[in-house]
Design a protein around this motif. Structure first.
Motif, PDB file in Angstrom:
ATOM      1  N   ALA A  11       0.840  -1.191   0.000  1.00  0.00           N
ATOM      2  CA  ALA A  11       0.000   0.000   0.000  1.00  0.00           C
ATOM      3  C   ALA A  11       0.875   1.240   0.000  1.00  0.00           C
ATOM      4  O   ALA A  11       2.027   1.202   0.449  1.00  0.00           O
ATOM      5  N   PRO A  12       0.366   2.355  -0.503  1.00  0.00           N
ATOM      6  CA  PRO A  12       1.164   3.583  -0.563  1.00  0.00           C
ATOM      7  C   PRO A  12       1.726   3.972   0.803  1.00  0.00           C
ATOM      8  O   PRO A  12       0.987   4.073   1.782  1.00  0.00           O
ATOM      9  N   GLY A  13       3.041   4.128   0.866  1.00  0.00           N
ATOM     10  CA  GLY A  13       3.693   4.526   2.105  1.00  0.00           C
ATOM     11  C   GLY A  13       3.752   3.455   3.166  1.00  0.00           C
ATOM     12  O   GLY A  13       4.140   3.736   4.306  1.00  0.00           O
ATOM     13  N   LYS A  14       3.376   2.230   2.819  1.00  0.00           N
ATOM     14  CA  LYS A  14       3.337   1.141   3.798  1.00  0.00           C
ATOM     15  C   LYS A  14       4.322   0.037   3.432  1.00  0.00           C
ATOM     16  O   LYS A  14       5.043   0.124   2.445  1.00  0.00           O
ATOM     17  N   GLY A  15       4.336  -0.999   4.255  1.00  0.00           N
ATOM     18  CA  GLY A  15       5.255  -2.099   4.052  1.00  0.00           C
ATOM     19  C   GLY A  15       4.717  -3.168   3.123  1.00  0.00           C
ATOM     20  O   GLY A  15       3.629  -3.048   2.551  1.00  0.00           O
TER      21      GLY A  15
END
Lengths: 108, 121
Positions: free
Chosen positions: B40-44
């Protein structure tokens, strides 16, 4: 569901040793793997089966595991090693993959 | 040379369906484990699903019952059918080869460049 726990960030100066840890209850029975991801590029495997280094990965990258904790060590970290590092393993069944939340390594 | 090329991503509304494809060259999907991993955007990174060479399939709890992994051995292509999509499914989806490992587990040794799925009204 099964989880792997990583610290969100680690910071070292160039030339210092960086240690990134990953804890999980199944790690005594399942291997840990480490992936490096830079700037939203596809991840790159840097350590497999706890301690092995794929061809092409610099020798400064090493891995270890003891009990419920696996550790990625970067000896003499370089600026180019700045990245997110993710540990990976599976649950005890071996069928469900699990990533840690990732550790952002800063080298400055 | 090993290549995995994902296609099929795009902007889609909640509740709709989408099928991702992964064209593979350099090895045969039928004789390998294959998997999807998303971010996900900005996630792991998040493991999504795996299909074994013997056709067994497994899914993350977050997608079980909504996503289906499959492959076409003739075209050497991996698929991910995604139904009833939610905003939280928004992510880059990576196709990977999942290599079986000692210890009865698997890991990912080859990755595609990913395809973005955006679920929004």
């Amino acid at each position: 569901s099964y989880e792997l726990t990583q610290a969100p960030s680690v910071s070292v100066s160039p030339g210092q040793t960086a240690m990134i840890t990953c804890s999980g209850d199944a790690l005594p029975k399942k291997y840990a793997y480490w992936y490096q991801q830079k700037s939203r590029q596809a991840p790159v495997l840097v350590i497999y089966e706890d301690t092995k280094r794929p061809s092409g990965i610099p020798e400064r990258f090493s891995g270890s595991s003891s009990g419920t904790m696996a550790t990625l060590t970067i000896s003499g970290a370089q600026v180019e090693d700045e990245a997110h590092y993710y540990c990976y393993s599976t649950d005890s069944s071996g069928n469900h993959g699990v990533f840690g939340r990732g550790t952002e390594l800063t080298v400055l | 040379e090993v290549q995995l090329v994902e296609t099929g991503g795009g902007l889609i509304q909640p509740g709709e369906s989408l099928r991702l494809s992964c064209a593979v060259s350099g090895f045969t999907v039928s004789s390998n484990y294959m998997s999807w991993v998303r971010q996900a955007p900005g996630k792991g990174l998040e493991w999504v699903s795996v299909i074994y060479s013997g056709d067994s399939t497994f899914y993350a709890d977050s997608v079980k019952g909504r996503f289906t992994i499959s492959r076409d051995n003739y075209t050497n292509t991996l698929y991910l059918q995604m139904n009833t999509l939610r905003a939280e499914d928004t992510a880059v989806y990576y196709c990977t080869r999942a290599r079986g490992s000692a210890g009865a587990m698997y890991y990912f040794d080859f990755w595609g460049q990913g395809t973005l799925v955006a679920v929004s009204s």
